[in-house]
Design a protein around this motif. Sequence first.
Motif, PDB file in Angstrom:
ATOM      1  N   LYS A 128       4.818 107.576  25.727  1.00 39.11           N
ATOM      2  CA  LYS A 128       5.219 108.947  26.064  1.00 39.11           C
ATOM      3  C   LYS A 128       4.908 109.900  24.910  1.00 39.11           C
ATOM      4  CE  LYS A 128       9.086 111.647  27.752  1.00 39.11           C
ATOM      5  NZ  LYS A 128      10.469 111.656  28.193  1.00 39.11           N
ATOM      6  N   ALA A 129       5.222 109.465  23.695  1.00 42.25           N
ATOM      7  CA  ALA A 129       4.968 110.298  22.520  1.00 42.25           C
ATOM      8  C   ALA A 129       3.471 110.490  22.294  1.00 42.25           C
ATOM      9  CB  ALA A 129       5.617 109.673  21.289  1.00 42.25           C
ATOM     10  N   ALA A 130       2.665 109.496  22.645  1.00 43.06           N
ATOM     11  CA  ALA A 130       1.212 109.617  22.480  1.00 43.06           C
ATOM     12  C   ALA A 130       0.665 110.718  23.377  1.00 43.06           C
ATOM     13  CB  ALA A 130       0.527 108.286  22.786  1.00 43.06           C
ATOM     14  N   GLY A 131       1.165 110.804  24.599  1.00 41.12           N
ATOM     15  CA  GLY A 131       0.739 111.879  25.501  1.00 41.12           C
ATOM     16  C   GLY A 131       1.082 113.243  24.934  1.00 41.12           C
ATOM     17  N   ALA A 132       2.293 113.365  24.388  1.00 40.51           N
ATOM     18  CA  ALA A 132       2.706 114.629  23.777  1.00 40.51           C
ATOM     19  C   ALA A 132       1.865 114.933  22.535  1.00 40.51           C
ATOM     20  CB  ALA A 132       4.188 114.585  23.420  1.00 40.51           C
ATOM     21  N   ALA A 133       1.543 113.904  21.756  1.00 41.87           N
ATOM     22  CA  ALA A 133       0.728 114.101  20.554  1.00 41.87           C
ATOM     23  C   ALA A 133      -0.684 114.543  20.920  1.00 41.87           C
ATOM     24  CB  ALA A 133       0.688 112.811  19.729  1.00 41.87           C
TER      25      ALA A 133
END
Length: 114
Positions: free
Chosen positions: A74-79
């Motif tokens: 999830k954090a990778a998508g936001a990053a």
Amino acid sequence: MFENITNHLKLLAIAAIAQTEMWAAQQLEELGKVISGPDKHEEAKNWVLLEYKKFEVGIVILNATDVDDALVEKAAGAAIDWAFERAGEAVNAARKLLPVPTTTAPELPVGGLE
């Protein structure tokens, strides 16, 4: 610890954009296939997740569990979104510094060049 991981993901996301653009250019050159935004986003995210797997190998707690994997995905998508915004801002700022091309210069023939 998670703040460090988030920052690491942002750095990976910036690198992922460059990798993805090179991959997209290769697809265009070799296959004639134009890669669009959503496909670039997915490719960049996959690259970040792959690089994160390499990163977590050296961290005993992270590589022994799957707890972080869903959070990191999830954090990778936001990053990736964050990095694409930064890249867009940089490109737009660079464009503002370039001179605007003109086709109304007096030395040009009427009707343009052939």
